[in-house]
Design a protein around this motif. Structure first.
Motif, PDB file in Angstrom:
ATOM      1  N   GLU A  39      -5.994  -2.983  -1.923  1.00 35.95           N
ATOM      2  CA  GLU A  39      -6.779  -2.527  -3.232  1.00 35.95           C
ATOM      3  C   GLU A  39      -5.826  -2.799  -4.262  1.00 35.95           C
ATOM      4  OE1 GLU A  39      -9.271   1.152  -4.771  1.00 35.95           O
ATOM      5  OE2 GLU A  39      -7.781   1.595  -3.457  1.00 35.95           O
ATOM      6  N   VAL A  40      -4.438  -2.548  -4.264  1.00 30.32           N
ATOM      7  CA  VAL A  40      -3.666  -2.846  -5.544  1.00 30.32           C
ATOM      8  C   VAL A  40      -3.559  -4.160  -5.832  1.00 30.32           C
ATOM      9  CG1 VAL A  40      -1.147  -2.616  -5.975  1.00 30.32           C
ATOM     10  CG2 VAL A  40      -2.298  -0.654  -5.142  1.00 30.32           C
ATOM     11  N   LEU A  41      -3.370  -5.055  -4.851  1.00 24.99           N
ATOM     12  CA  LEU A  41      -3.172  -6.509  -5.038  1.00 24.99           C
ATOM     13  C   LEU A  41      -4.562  -7.220  -5.496  1.00 24.99           C
ATOM     14  CD1 LEU A  41      -1.123  -7.733  -1.791  1.00 24.99           C
ATOM     15  CD2 LEU A  41      -0.260  -7.605  -3.991  1.00 24.99           C
ATOM     16  N   LYS A  42      -5.759  -6.565  -5.281  1.00 18.72           N
ATOM     17  CA  LYS A  42      -6.927  -7.171  -5.670  1.00 18.72           C
ATOM     18  C   LYS A  42      -7.006  -6.609  -7.065  1.00 18.72           C
ATOM     19  CE  LYS A  42      -7.291  -9.510  -2.124  1.00 18.72           C
ATOM     20  NZ  LYS A  42      -5.718  -9.455  -1.763  1.00 18.72           N
ATOM     21  N   LEU A  43      -6.821  -5.440  -7.511  1.00 24.61           N
ATOM     22  CA  LEU A  43      -7.032  -4.993  -8.594  1.00 24.61           C
ATOM     23  C   LEU A  43      -5.902  -5.552  -9.677  1.00 24.61           C
ATOM     24  CD1 LEU A  43      -7.826  -1.010  -8.138  1.00 24.61           C
ATOM     25  CD2 LEU A  43      -9.466  -3.089  -8.902  1.00 24.61           C
ATOM     26  N   PHE A  69      -7.184 -12.553   3.289  1.00 27.17           N
ATOM     27  CA  PHE A  69      -8.203 -11.574   2.819  1.00 27.17           C
ATOM     28  C   PHE A  69      -7.968 -11.668   1.304  1.00 27.17           C
ATOM     29  CE2 PHE A  69      -6.958  -9.916   7.067  1.00 27.17           C
ATOM     30  CZ  PHE A  69      -8.162  -9.925   7.698  1.00 27.17           C
ATOM     31  N   GLY A  70      -7.769 -12.907   0.663  1.00 30.63           N
ATOM     32  CA  GLY A  70      -8.050 -13.141  -0.706  1.00 30.63           C
ATOM     33  C   GLY A  70      -6.739 -13.514  -1.489  1.00 30.63           C
ATOM     34  N   GLY A 137     -12.475  -0.589  -8.587  1.00 31.28           N
ATOM     35  CA  GLY A 137     -11.550   0.539  -7.950  1.00 31.28           C
ATOM     36  C   GLY A 137     -12.277   1.230  -6.820  1.00 31.28           C
ATOM     37  N   GLY A 138     -13.588   1.306  -6.732  1.00 30.80           N
ATOM     38  CA  GLY A 138     -14.438   2.034  -5.613  1.00 30.80           C
ATOM     39  C   GLY A 138     -14.832   1.219  -4.588  1.00 30.80           C
ATOM     40  N   LEU A 139     -14.551  -0.081  -4.815  1.00 31.79           N
ATOM     41  CA  LEU A 139     -14.982  -0.987  -3.620  1.00 31.79           C
ATOM     42  C   LEU A 139     -14.106  -0.891  -2.356  1.00 31.79           C
ATOM     43  CD1 LEU A 139     -15.382  -4.494  -5.500  1.00 31.79           C
ATOM     44  CD2 LEU A 139     -16.819  -2.791  -5.251  1.00 31.79           C
ATOM     45  N   ASN A 140     -14.763  -0.990  -1.204  1.00 29.32           N
ATOM     46  CA  ASN A 140     -14.269  -0.978   0.178  1.00 29.32           C
ATOM     47  C   ASN A 140     -13.587  -2.314   0.339  1.00 29.32           C
ATOM     48  OD1 ASN A 140     -16.150  -2.985   1.105  1.00 29.32           O
ATOM     49  ND2 ASN A 140     -17.523  -1.151   1.791  1.00 29.32           N
ATOM     50  N   PHE A 141     -12.851  -2.380   1.354  1.00 31.43           N
ATOM     51  CA  PHE A 141     -12.090  -3.605   1.729  1.00 31.43           C
ATOM     52  C   PHE A 141     -12.971  -4.780   1.816  1.00 31.43           C
ATOM     53  CE2 PHE A 141     -10.084  -6.737   4.662  1.00 31.43           C
ATOM     54  CZ  PHE A 141      -8.871  -6.683   4.266  1.00 31.43           C
ATOM     55  N   LYS A 142     -14.098  -4.872   2.682  1.00 38.14           N
ATOM     56  CA  LYS A 142     -14.930  -5.942   2.623  1.00 38.14           C
ATOM     57  C   LYS A 142     -15.341  -6.370   1.288  1.00 38.14           C
ATOM     58  CE  LYS A 142     -18.117  -7.266   6.241  1.00 38.14           C
ATOM     59  NZ  LYS A 142     -18.999  -6.629   7.234  1.00 38.14           N
ATOM     60  N   GLN A 143     -16.034  -5.508   0.456  1.00 39.52           N
ATOM     61  CA  GLN A 143     -16.398  -5.709  -0.820  1.00 39.52           C
ATOM     62  C   GLN A 143     -15.288  -6.486  -1.654  1.00 39.52           C
ATOM     63  OE1 GLN A 143     -17.613  -1.880  -1.518  1.00 39.52           O
ATOM     64  NE2 GLN A 143     -19.777  -2.206  -1.607  1.00 39.52           N
ATOM     65  N   ARG A 144     -14.085  -5.786  -1.741  1.00 36.94           N
ATOM     66  CA  ARG A 144     -12.929  -6.346  -2.438  1.00 36.94           C
ATOM     67  C   ARG A 144     -12.734  -7.925  -2.155  1.00 36.94           C
ATOM     68  NH1 ARG A 144     -10.732  -1.334  -1.549  1.00 36.94           N
ATOM     69  NH2 ARG A 144      -9.207  -2.288  -0.003  1.00 36.94           N
ATOM     70  N   THR A 145     -12.602  -7.872  -0.757  1.00 34.67           N
ATOM     71  CA  THR A 145     -12.165  -9.371  -0.275  1.00 34.67           C
ATOM     72  C   THR A 145     -13.371 -10.429  -0.827  1.00 34.67           C
ATOM     73  OG1 THR A 145     -11.286  -8.316   1.538  1.00 34.67           O
ATOM     74  CG2 THR A 145     -11.912 -10.649   1.934  1.00 34.67           C
ATOM     75  N   LYS A 146     -14.491 -10.104  -0.784  1.00 41.64           N
ATOM     76  CA  LYS A 146     -15.579 -10.902  -0.911  1.00 41.64           C
ATOM     77  C   LYS A 146     -15.674 -11.086  -2.671  1.00 41.64           C
ATOM     78  CE  LYS A 146     -20.736 -11.602  -0.257  1.00 41.64           C
ATOM     79  NZ  LYS A 146     -21.616 -11.445  -1.039  1.00 41.64           N
TER      80      LYS A 146
END
Length: 192
Positions: A39-43, A69-70, A137-146
């Protein structure tokens, strides 16, 4: 259009600063419910894209690689791994020193030990980090990855697969092409 930086003389380069990256990790992880490395890396990626779209450059100064994963900011990830106690040739001793007493990572969970020193972050970065957190910030792993699997990621990940590698660099110019204003940002980057 692209905005000038708010404060006269504000840092306008893309140099990498481990201290600034640590502060951005602390900023995000102290405001998320259950912060995890992913989450930290994707944000951080989403905040860099917002910043590029508005100011023409990614403020983290980090380089991005496409991993399974992204997109991953390489040195930001190494700082998180240092906080987890990992040791390898890519994680400098400086990072282990930097995170001591400020950040702990257990497996995938991130535990900030203090608040971010906002004076070490550019106001534009704080605004983009905040916006990224509020929007995604509220997305789950799968949503963030996508969401993070944009065209820049897909192109770099295809190269990684071709070369049987587990990562491949994502050029900033490729990331710029995924923005809402790609021509404007690309022209700005060329002119610099």
């Amino acid at each position: 259009g692209l905005r000038p930086m708010e404060r006269h003389g504000m840092v306008r380069e893309r140099s990498f600063s481990p201290q600034r990256v640590l502060e951005s990790i602390l900023f995000l992880s102290s405001r998320l419910a259950n912060p995890e490395i992913h989450e930290v890396l994707k944000l951080r990626y989403f905040a860099d894209k917002l910043h590029m779209s508005r100011y023409g450059f990614a403020i983290s100064g980090d380089s991005y690689s496409a991993m399974e994963f992204g997109p991953v900011a390489s040195e930001t990830y190494n700082i998180l791994k240092a906080a987890r106690g990992d040791r390898n040739p890519w994680i400098s001793d400086e990072y282990h020193e930097l995170v001591r007493g400020t950040l702990i990572v257990v497996k995938k969970d991130v535990f900030p030990q203090r608040d971010a020193k906002l004076e070490l972050l550019a106001p534009s970065d704080v605004a983009c980090l905040e916006e990224a957190m509020n929007r995604w910030g509220g997305l789950n792993f799968k949503q963030r990855t996508k969401l993070s699997h944009d065209a820049a990621y897909e192109e770099a990940w295809a190269h990684a697969k071709e070369k049987d590698a587990d990562a491949f660099e994502m050029p900033m110019r490729s990331i710029a092409l995924t923005l809402e204003n790609p021509e404007e940002v690309s022209d700005y980057m060329k002119a610099r």
